[in-house]
Design a protein around this motif. Structure first.
Motif, PDB file in Angstrom:
ATOM      1  N   GLU A  88      50.613  10.328 108.940  1.00 43.75           N
ATOM      2  CA  GLU A  88      51.546  10.544 110.045  1.00 43.75           C
ATOM      3  C   GLU A  88      52.717   9.563 110.018  1.00 43.75           C
ATOM      4  O   GLU A  88      52.613   8.460 109.469  1.00 43.75           O
ATOM      5  N   THR A  89      53.840   9.988 110.602  1.00 42.80           N
ATOM      6  CA  THR A  89      54.942   9.096 110.964  1.00 42.80           C
ATOM      7  C   THR A  89      55.313   9.410 112.400  1.00 42.80           C
ATOM      8  O   THR A  89      55.073  10.520 112.888  1.00 42.80           O
ATOM      9  N   ALA A  90      55.896   8.444 113.095  1.00 42.44           N
ATOM     10  CA  ALA A  90      56.246   8.655 114.504  1.00 42.44           C
ATOM     11  C   ALA A  90      57.335   7.684 114.912  1.00 42.44           C
ATOM     12  O   ALA A  90      57.232   6.481 114.656  1.00 42.44           O
ATOM     13  N   ASP A  91      58.375   8.210 115.568  1.00 42.37           N
ATOM     14  CA  ASP A  91      59.420   7.347 116.106  1.00 42.37           C
ATOM     15  C   ASP A  91      58.893   6.511 117.269  1.00 42.37           C
ATOM     16  O   ASP A  91      59.319   5.380 117.479  1.00 42.37           O
ATOM     17  N   GLU A  92      57.977   7.096 118.022  1.00 36.64           N
ATOM     18  CA  GLU A  92      57.480   6.450 119.240  1.00 36.64           C
ATOM     19  C   GLU A  92      55.966   6.570 119.267  1.00 36.64           C
ATOM     20  O   GLU A  92      55.404   7.630 118.980  1.00 36.64           O
ATOM     21  N   VAL A  93      55.283   5.466 119.590  1.00 39.80           N
ATOM     22  CA  VAL A  93      53.826   5.448 119.649  1.00 39.80           C
ATOM     23  C   VAL A  93      53.378   4.942 121.012  1.00 39.80           C
ATOM     24  O   VAL A  93      53.888   3.929 121.503  1.00 39.80           O
ATOM     25  N   TRP A  94      52.416   5.661 121.607  1.00 38.90           N
ATOM     26  CA  TRP A  94      51.764   5.211 122.835  1.00 38.90           C
ATOM     27  C   TRP A  94      50.303   4.929 122.508  1.00 38.90           C
ATOM     28  O   TRP A  94      49.617   5.756 121.907  1.00 38.90           O
ATOM     29  N   CYS A  95      49.828   3.761 122.932  1.00 41.82           N
ATOM     30  CA  CYS A  95      48.421   3.389 122.785  1.00 41.82           C
ATOM     31  C   CYS A  95      47.825   3.282 124.189  1.00 41.82           C
ATOM     32  O   CYS A  95      48.203   2.404 124.967  1.00 41.82           O
ATOM     33  N   VAL A  96      46.900   4.194 124.521  1.00 39.50           N
ATOM     34  CA  VAL A  96      46.346   4.266 125.886  1.00 39.50           C
ATOM     35  C   VAL A  96      44.886   3.823 125.830  1.00 39.50           C
ATOM     36  O   VAL A  96      44.002   4.593 125.451  1.00 39.50           O
ATOM     37  N   THR A  97      44.629   2.573 126.196  1.00 39.03           N
ATOM     38  CA  THR A  97      43.283   1.994 126.111  1.00 39.03           C
ATOM     39  C   THR A  97      42.937   1.323 127.443  1.00 39.03           C
ATOM     40  O   THR A  97      42.925   0.094 127.545  1.00 39.03           O
ATOM     41  N   PRO A  98      42.606   2.123 128.469  1.00 40.80           N
ATOM     42  CA  PRO A  98      42.413   1.554 129.809  1.00 40.80           C
ATOM     43  C   PRO A  98      41.002   1.099 130.120  1.00 40.80           C
ATOM     44  O   PRO A  98      40.702   0.780 131.261  1.00 40.80           O
ATOM     45  N   GLY A  99      40.098   1.089 129.137  1.00 39.55           N
ATOM     46  CA  GLY A  99      38.750   0.586 129.399  1.00 39.55           C
ATOM     47  C   GLY A  99      37.954   1.431 130.357  1.00 39.55           C
ATOM     48  O   GLY A  99      37.346   0.915 131.293  1.00 39.55           O
ATOM     49  N   LEU A 100      37.902   2.744 130.134  1.00 38.06           N
ATOM     50  CA  LEU A 100      37.285   3.643 131.102  1.00 38.06           C
ATOM     51  C   LEU A 100      35.829   3.984 130.812  1.00 38.06           C
ATOM     52  O   LEU A 100      35.206   4.669 131.603  1.00 38.06           O
ATOM     53  N   ASP A 101      35.275   3.552 129.687  1.00 36.05           N
ATOM     54  CA  ASP A 101      33.862   3.807 129.446  1.00 36.05           C
ATOM     55  C   ASP A 101      33.047   3.057 130.505  1.00 36.05           C
ATOM     56  O   ASP A 101      33.358   1.920 130.839  1.00 36.05           O
ATOM     57  N   PRO A 102      31.986   3.689 131.050  1.00 31.64           N
ATOM     58  CA  PRO A 102      31.189   2.993 132.071  1.00 31.64           C
ATOM     59  C   PRO A 102      30.607   1.674 131.597  1.00 31.64           C
ATOM     60  O   PRO A 102      30.380   0.775 132.400  1.00 31.64           O
ATOM     61  N   ASP A 103      30.366   1.544 130.298  1.00 33.15           N
ATOM     62  CA  ASP A 103      29.847   0.291 129.783  1.00 33.15           C
ATOM     63  C   ASP A 103      31.006  -0.558 129.272  1.00 33.15           C
ATOM     64  O   ASP A 103      31.723  -0.154 128.352  1.00 33.15           O
ATOM     65  N   PRO A 104      31.239  -1.755 129.842  1.00 37.05           N
ATOM     66  CA  PRO A 104      32.414  -2.545 129.464  1.00 37.05           C
ATOM     67  C   PRO A 104      32.413  -3.010 128.018  1.00 37.05           C
ATOM     68  O   PRO A 104      33.472  -3.106 127.398  1.00 37.05           O
ATOM     69  N   VAL A 105      31.241  -3.294 127.452  1.00 40.41           N
ATOM     70  CA  VAL A 105      31.192  -3.729 126.054  1.00 40.41           C
ATOM     71  C   VAL A 105      31.599  -2.592 125.131  1.00 40.41           C
ATOM     72  O   VAL A 105      32.415  -2.751 124.224  1.00 40.41           O
ATOM     73  N   ARG A 106      31.025  -1.416 125.369  1.00 40.64           N
ATOM     74  CA  ARG A 106      31.354  -0.260 124.541  1.00 40.64           C
ATOM     75  C   ARG A 106      32.817   0.129 124.721  1.00 40.64           C
ATOM     76  O   ARG A 106      33.497   0.525 123.773  1.00 40.64           O
ATOM     77  N   ALA A 107      33.325   0.016 125.958  1.00 45.72           N
ATOM     78  CA  ALA A 107      34.732   0.320 126.215  1.00 45.72           C
ATOM     79  C   ALA A 107      35.641  -0.600 125.414  1.00 45.72           C
ATOM     80  O   ALA A 107      36.600  -0.144 124.774  1.00 45.72           O
ATOM     81  N   ALA A 108      35.344  -1.901 125.442  1.00 48.80           N
ATOM     82  CA  ALA A 108      36.186  -2.858 124.725  1.00 48.80           C
ATOM     83  C   ALA A 108      36.151  -2.605 123.217  1.00 48.80           C
ATOM     84  O   ALA A 108      37.175  -2.713 122.538  1.00 48.80           O
ATOM     85  N   CYS A 109      34.969  -2.241 122.691  1.00 51.61           N
ATOM     86  CA  CYS A 109      34.869  -1.962 121.245  1.00 51.61           C
ATOM     87  C   CYS A 109      35.727  -0.761 120.862  1.00 51.61           C
ATOM     88  O   CYS A 109      36.469  -0.794 119.873  1.00 51.61           O
ATOM     89  N   ALA A 110      35.616   0.333 121.638  1.00 53.17           N
ATOM     90  CA  ALA A 110      36.376   1.538 121.316  1.00 53.17           C
ATOM     91  C   ALA A 110      37.874   1.294 121.469  1.00 53.17           C
ATOM     92  O   ALA A 110      38.677   1.696 120.615  1.00 53.17           O
ATOM     93  N   ASP A 111      38.269   0.627 122.551  1.00 52.20           N
ATOM     94  CA  ASP A 111      39.690   0.374 122.779  1.00 52.20           C
ATOM     95  C   ASP A 111      40.270  -0.548 121.714  1.00 52.20           C
ATOM     96  O   ASP A 111      41.400  -0.359 121.249  1.00 52.20           O
ATOM     97  N   SER A 112      39.492  -1.556 121.313  1.00 54.70           N
ATOM     98  CA  SER A 112      39.965  -2.464 120.261  1.00 54.70           C
ATOM     99  C   SER A 112      40.127  -1.732 118.934  1.00 54.70           C
ATOM    100  O   SER A 112      41.077  -1.989 118.178  1.00 54.70           O
ATOM    101  N   ALA A 113      39.212  -0.798 118.644  1.00 52.51           N
ATOM    102  CA  ALA A 113      39.308  -0.032 117.395  1.00 52.51           C
ATOM    103  C   ALA A 113      40.567   0.818 117.376  1.00 52.51           C
ATOM    104  O   ALA A 113      41.274   0.903 116.359  1.00 52.51           O
ATOM    105  N   VAL A 114      40.878   1.449 118.522  1.00 54.50           N
ATOM    106  CA  VAL A 114      42.062   2.310 118.585  1.00 54.50           C
ATOM    107  C   VAL A 114      43.337   1.475 118.468  1.00 54.50           C
ATOM    108  O   VAL A 114      44.237   1.783 117.664  1.00 54.50           O
ATOM    109  N   ALA A 115      43.440   0.429 119.285  1.00 59.49           N
ATOM    110  CA  ALA A 115      44.646  -0.399 119.247  1.00 59.49           C
ATOM    111  C   ALA A 115      44.816  -1.059 117.881  1.00 59.49           C
ATOM    112  O   ALA A 115      45.938  -1.119 117.341  1.00 59.49           O
TER     113      ALA A 115
END
Length: 664
Positions: A88-115
């Protein structure tokens, strides 16, 4: 000229609504939405078609063209995002990682992987503008800051953008509430934890006694001086869109205003009424019933997310959601929770094959995500039908291929069916799957069968899961029997000596009421949580319907008790997960904890307020435990840390509970 936008996130709700706003912008961009979220058994995530429809339906206003022509949607695991970005290429990128998994540890792991994947791909993406969306946290004693990983993600965002010459904006948002969240497989912190707790407790109790809430209120404690901000997801997306500003806006940070919190003492009775539950706030927990203690545990995350009153008001706080809007929103969430509950995969097909000269019935549901993904093989209790495991199998099927079979040996048209016959049946079932390795999940007596098979063919087994396991064994762990086990043993041994007594003993020990209000220990009364689910009323009587069935069942159990699992366990080198229940009045939790100490790589989880039929009554958390365990056994105690799950094999009351410790 088209403006090419890539929007990736872990929240279908927030990322989808932001994608809708970006798609409707005047520059008419082409947009790729990458939902990088791991589906959970408690709430399977949306497929790409559902997510695409959600985005298009959420677009503000009307566009002169068809925005669907400019939208691509992909759904993938967070760990697979890096590979998807390579093309992929993109002029504009949005990274949406609001920590919404009910488990905070799992949320942080998934969000960190995406970002992390997005930031690593910045040079190849050739991005000119980068917008990062994460959870907010105001300074001061009245608000809890987000976990440290989210502030580290913000720093990494700024550093990467500066290094690659990309303009940047870092946006912070409070938790949101979205009527569509249940259909999107999400349960954001705060309001959704509240509504999810009410929905699950109501479902679990009415499955046993449909009209129970018409006569029984539930007391709730720990609400004083706390409130929840209610920020609709649509409004949050609109504010985030405005805060991101036009492309020429200077780099910088922006935090969304948090709505004035609604007091929990007002919120809970209002939400309870939506679910038909009379919730009564009280000051203390003395005398709480088992049902009230279960709800209290499930509200731990709500209290930890709540805002304490009495501090200084935050600047820029938004107006609280009106009472009328709360009623409407809560009602819409409940309606979608009910719809989501019907979206679990249907009962799988059955097929009958001939094994050892007699028919054997197989149950199969779900498919493997990858060609090398090991199936889950459910081993039922001796003499029991598949109804006990059907709910669990359908929840697990969202993630894995699930196989089970009708255990044999109580029908009079078969010869005596001992342990070796059961192991042969298991081997035949595994051979019919076409796979090389398996995760064995044994319920009740199935745990001993699973262990024996692993010792017979260790290379076949990737892991073992024991649900409400009975490890009753001749000459070992004496004094740990439940009253039901003592009575059952007396009957079985009497029948082994005097089979002619089977006629008189039919129906004597059907456990349809064994857990109903039975005290399982000092001061422990399961109350309504010990009543048998109406859906299992016929299943529990299966081995007790006829003298010949009862006699064969008794002989199977006496044979199983001779199996020396304690001697086999130390040689089991695969990961093992025990799942027990606080109110198991059928299989001894104390014996299961003792057995767990014999396995070199075992961990023990106990479900508060649950009974012997937890695979049916608590199919959602049990499925989550199994799914996360077979995916990453070394992380299971950190990633599944709900307040109602007590980890460890210590004495009752001394178990390690990460969620409780974090909340305190």
């Amino acid at each position: 000229m088209s403006h090419h936008v890539l929007l990736a996130g872990t929240s279908a709700s927030l990322a989808g609504r932001l994608a809708a706003h970006r798609l409707a912008a005047p520059d008419r961009p082409s947009l790729l939405l990458l939902l990088a979220a791991r589906s959970r058994p408690t709430a399977p995530g949306p497929d790409t078609a559902t997510l695409r429809t959600f985005v298009l339906d959420s677009a503000p206003g009307t566009a002169p063209d068809d925005p669907g022509d400019r939208l691509r949607v992909l759904r993938l695991d967070p760990d697979a995002l890096a590979g998807a970005l390579a093309a992929e290429t993109a002029d504009e990128v949005w990274c949406v990682t609001p920590g919404l998994d009910p488990d905070p540890v799992r949320a942080a792991c998934a969000d960190s992987a995406v970002a992390g994947a997005l930031l690593a791909a910045l040079p190849a993406l050739r991005t000119a503008r980068y917008v990062h969306v994460g959870p907010s946290g105001a300074e001061g004693k009245d608000r809890a800051a987000p976990p440290r990983p989210y502030r580290e993600l913000e720093r990494a965002t700024v550093e990467s953008c500066l290094a690659h010459g990309a303009a940047w904006r870092v946006l912070r948002t409070p938790p949101v509430i979205d009527a569509a969240a249940p259909l999107l497989g999400e349960c954001p912190a705060g309001p959704h934890h509240l509504l999810g707790a009410l929905c699950s407790v109501r479902s679990e109790i009415t499955d046993r006694v449909p009209d129970w809430f018409q006569h029984h209120p539930l007391r709730v404690a720990g609400l004083g001086g706390r409130g929840l901000p209610l920020l609709p997801a649509g409004r949050a997306a609109e504010w985030l869109w405005d805060a991101a500003g036009p492309p020429g806006l200077p780099d910088g940070f922006a935090t969304l205003p948090q709505p004035v919190p609604t007091p929990l003492e007002e919120l809970l009775p209002r939400a309870g009424a939506v679910y038909g539950i009379d919730l009564r706030p009280v000051t203390g927990r003395d005398g709480f019933t088992a049902a009230e203690r279960l709800l209290d545990l499930r509200l731990d995350l709500v209290r930890s997310a709540a805002v304490r009153f009495g501090g200084s008001a935050a600047d820029g706080a938004a107006e609280a959601l009106s009472v009328a809007a709360q009623w409407e929103l809560f009602g819409a969430v409940r309606e979608n929770q009910d719809r989501a509950a019907t979206q679990t995969p249907p009962q799988g097909p059955t097929r009958t094959v001939e094994v050892a000269g007699a028919p054997l019935t197989l149950f199969e549901v779900g498919t493997a995500r990858t060609a090398d993904q090991a199936p889950l093989v459910l081993i039922n209790a001796l003499g029991q039908g598949h109804g006990f495991l059907d709910r669990l199998a359908r929840r697990l099927a969202a993630h894995r291929r699930v196989v089970s079979w009708q255990v044999r040996g109580t029908d009079p048209d078969l010869p005596p069916w001992d342990i070796d016959h059961q192991l042969d049946d298991l081997r035949a079932v595994l051979g019919l799957t076409g796979a090389d390795r398996f995760h064995l999940v044994g319920w009740c007596t199935g745990a001993k069968i699973a262990t024996a098979y692993q010792r017979r063919r260790p290379g076949d087994v990737a892991s073992l899961v024991f649900l409400n396991a009975t490890f009753k064994q001749d000459g070992l762990w004496g004094g740990m029997d439940t009253p039901y086990e003592r009575n059952l043993e007396a009957v079985c041994r009497a029948l082994a000596r005097r089979p002619e007594k089977a006629e008189r003993m039919v129906g004597l020990l059907a456990p349809g009421s064994a857990g109903g209000g039975e005290k399982t220990g000092p001061g422990q009364d399961a109350g309504v949580l010990g009543v048998l689910s109406q859906a299992l009323a016929e299943e529990v009587r299966r081995p007790f319907l006829a003298p010949e069935k009862l006699l064969r069942y008794a002989r199977q159990l006496v044979d199983l008790w001779t199996l020396d699992t304690a001697q086999q366990a130390p040689a089991v080198e695969v990961p093992v997960l025990f799942v027990g229940s606080e109110f198991d009045a059928i299989s001894s939790p104390a014996r299961a904890r003792a057995a767990a100490r014999c396995f070199p790589d075992a961990r023990y989880a106990e479900l508060a307020g649950a009974g012997h039929y937890a695979p049916h009554d608590r199919s959602a958390p049990v499925a989550e435990l199994i799914t996360e365990f077979v995916r990453a056994p070394e992380r299971i105690t950190r990633e599944v840390a709900h307040p109602e799950i007590r980890w460890g094999v210590e004495a009752p009351g001394q178990e390690h509970n990460p969620a409780r410790e974090a909340a305190s």
